[in-house]
Design a protein around this motif. Sequence first.
Motif, short mmCIF file in Angstrom:
data_model
loop_
_atom_site.label_atom_id
_atom_site.label_comp_id
_atom_site.label_asym_id
_atom_site.label_seq_id
_atom_site.Cartn_x
_atom_site.Cartn_y
_atom_site.Cartn_z
N THR A 142 0.82 -1.21 0.00
CA THR A 142 0.00 0.00 0.00
C THR A 142 0.86 1.26 0.00
O THR A 142 2.01 1.23 0.43
CB THR A 142 -0.95 0.02 1.22
OG1 THR A 142 -1.81 1.16 1.13
CG2 THR A 142 -0.19 0.05 2.54
N HIS A 194 -14.84 -5.95 -10.41
CA HIS A 194 -14.30 -4.97 -11.36
C HIS A 194 -13.80 -5.74 -12.56
O HIS A 194 -12.99 -6.65 -12.42
CB HIS A 194 -13.16 -4.18 -10.70
CG HIS A 194 -12.79 -2.96 -11.46
ND1 HIS A 194 -12.03 -3.00 -12.60
CD2 HIS A 194 -13.09 -1.67 -11.25
CE1 HIS A 194 -11.87 -1.78 -13.06
NE2 HIS A 194 -12.50 -0.95 -12.25
N CYS A 222 -4.13 3.61 -2.69
CA CYS A 222 -4.39 2.25 -3.13
C CYS A 222 -3.74 1.23 -2.19
O CYS A 222 -2.62 1.43 -1.72
CB CYS A 222 -3.84 2.07 -4.54
SG CYS A 222 -4.22 0.47 -5.26
N TYR A 233 -3.16 -3.00 -2.27
CA TYR A 233 -3.30 -4.27 -2.97
C TYR A 233 -3.17 -5.39 -1.96
O TYR A 233 -2.10 -5.60 -1.39
CB TYR A 233 -2.26 -4.41 -4.09
CG TYR A 233 -2.23 -5.79 -4.70
CD1 TYR A 233 -3.39 -6.35 -5.24
CD2 TYR A 233 -1.07 -6.54 -4.71
CE1 TYR A 233 -3.38 -7.62 -5.78
CE2 TYR A 233 -1.05 -7.82 -5.26
CZ TYR A 233 -2.20 -8.34 -5.79
OH TYR A 233 -2.19 -9.61 -6.32
N THR A 269 -8.06 4.56 1.09
CA THR A 269 -7.47 3.81 -0.02
C THR A 269 -8.51 2.91 -0.65
O THR A 269 -9.46 2.47 0.00
CB THR A 269 -6.27 2.94 0.44
OG1 THR A 269 -6.73 1.91 1.31
CG2 THR A 269 -5.20 3.77 1.11
N MET A 270 -8.33 2.64 -1.93
CA MET A 270 -9.13 1.64 -2.60
C MET A 270 -8.43 0.30 -2.39
O MET A 270 -7.24 0.18 -2.67
CB MET A 270 -9.22 1.94 -4.10
CG MET A 270 -9.96 0.85 -4.88
SD MET A 270 -10.18 1.22 -6.63
CE MET A 270 -8.52 1.49 -7.18
N LEU A 271 -9.15 -0.66 -1.86
CA LEU A 271 -8.57 -1.98 -1.62
C LEU A 271 -8.83 -2.85 -2.85
O LEU A 271 -9.97 -2.96 -3.30
CB LEU A 271 -9.18 -2.62 -0.38
CG LEU A 271 -8.42 -3.86 0.08
CD1 LEU A 271 -8.18 -3.80 1.57
CD2 LEU A 271 -9.18 -5.10 -0.27
N VAL A 272 -7.76 -3.44 -3.38
CA VAL A 272 -7.82 -4.23 -4.60
C VAL A 272 -7.27 -5.62 -4.31
O VAL A 272 -6.29 -5.76 -3.57
CB VAL A 272 -6.95 -3.58 -5.71
CG1 VAL A 272 -6.95 -4.41 -6.98
CG2 VAL A 272 -7.40 -2.16 -5.99
N GLN A 292 -17.01 -5.35 -4.44
CA GLN A 292 -17.53 -5.14 -5.79
C GLN A 292 -16.62 -5.77 -6.84
O GLN A 292 -15.41 -5.63 -6.76
CB GLN A 292 -17.65 -3.64 -6.09
CG GLN A 292 -18.62 -2.93 -5.21
CD GLN A 292 -18.64 -1.44 -5.51
OE1 GLN A 292 -18.04 -0.95 -6.47
NE2 GLN A 292 -19.35 -0.69 -4.68
N HIS A 302 -7.62 -2.88 5.69
CA HIS A 302 -8.09 -1.61 5.13
C HIS A 302 -7.98 -0.48 6.14
O HIS A 302 -7.57 0.64 5.80
CB HIS A 302 -9.52 -1.77 4.63
CG HIS A 302 -9.89 -0.79 3.57
ND1 HIS A 302 -11.20 -0.57 3.21
CD2 HIS A 302 -9.15 0.03 2.79
CE1 HIS A 302 -11.24 0.35 2.26
NE2 HIS A 302 -10.01 0.73 2.00
#
Length: 147
Positions: free
Chosen positions: A65, A125, A70, A72, A103-106, A123, A96
């Motif tokens: 991170t 993607h 972001c 990951y 941050t966007m967690l991917v 969600q 998170h």
Amino acid sequence: MSIRYQLEPDLSADEFIDVLHRSTLAERRPVHDRQRIETMLRQADLIATARNADGLLVGVARSLTDFSFCTYLSDLAVDAAFQRQGIGQRLIRETHEAAGVVTMLVLLAAPKAREYYPHIGMQFHDSCWIIPRPNNPSPVTPSDSAS
């Protein structure tokens, strides 16, 4: 059952490999290459763990991170004997929160886990792109890439 969650930046390779085997994630990780596993752990920004009352590692989330945009989540493993108790979901939340909820967690789902993530509110993607690893890669350490 009492589960203790914490950040463990110094998690040992032995414990990590053991829980990977007990979770089935070892099928997709280089568990027979100890140096590579050690590098994976050492270079992670966040390692969140779940331990039972006896101290046994029953879950781990390893992430990269920047703590501002972001995160990951590259490994999420829960011992098969401890699944369906909310441990994975809690490890995601702990990760998170530690990385920053801004941050966007991917993550890329393992084939066996594809149905799990929508169940816990994540969600889908559809525009992820990758350059696959070669079949027998030699690990690159940060000092190697600096030259």
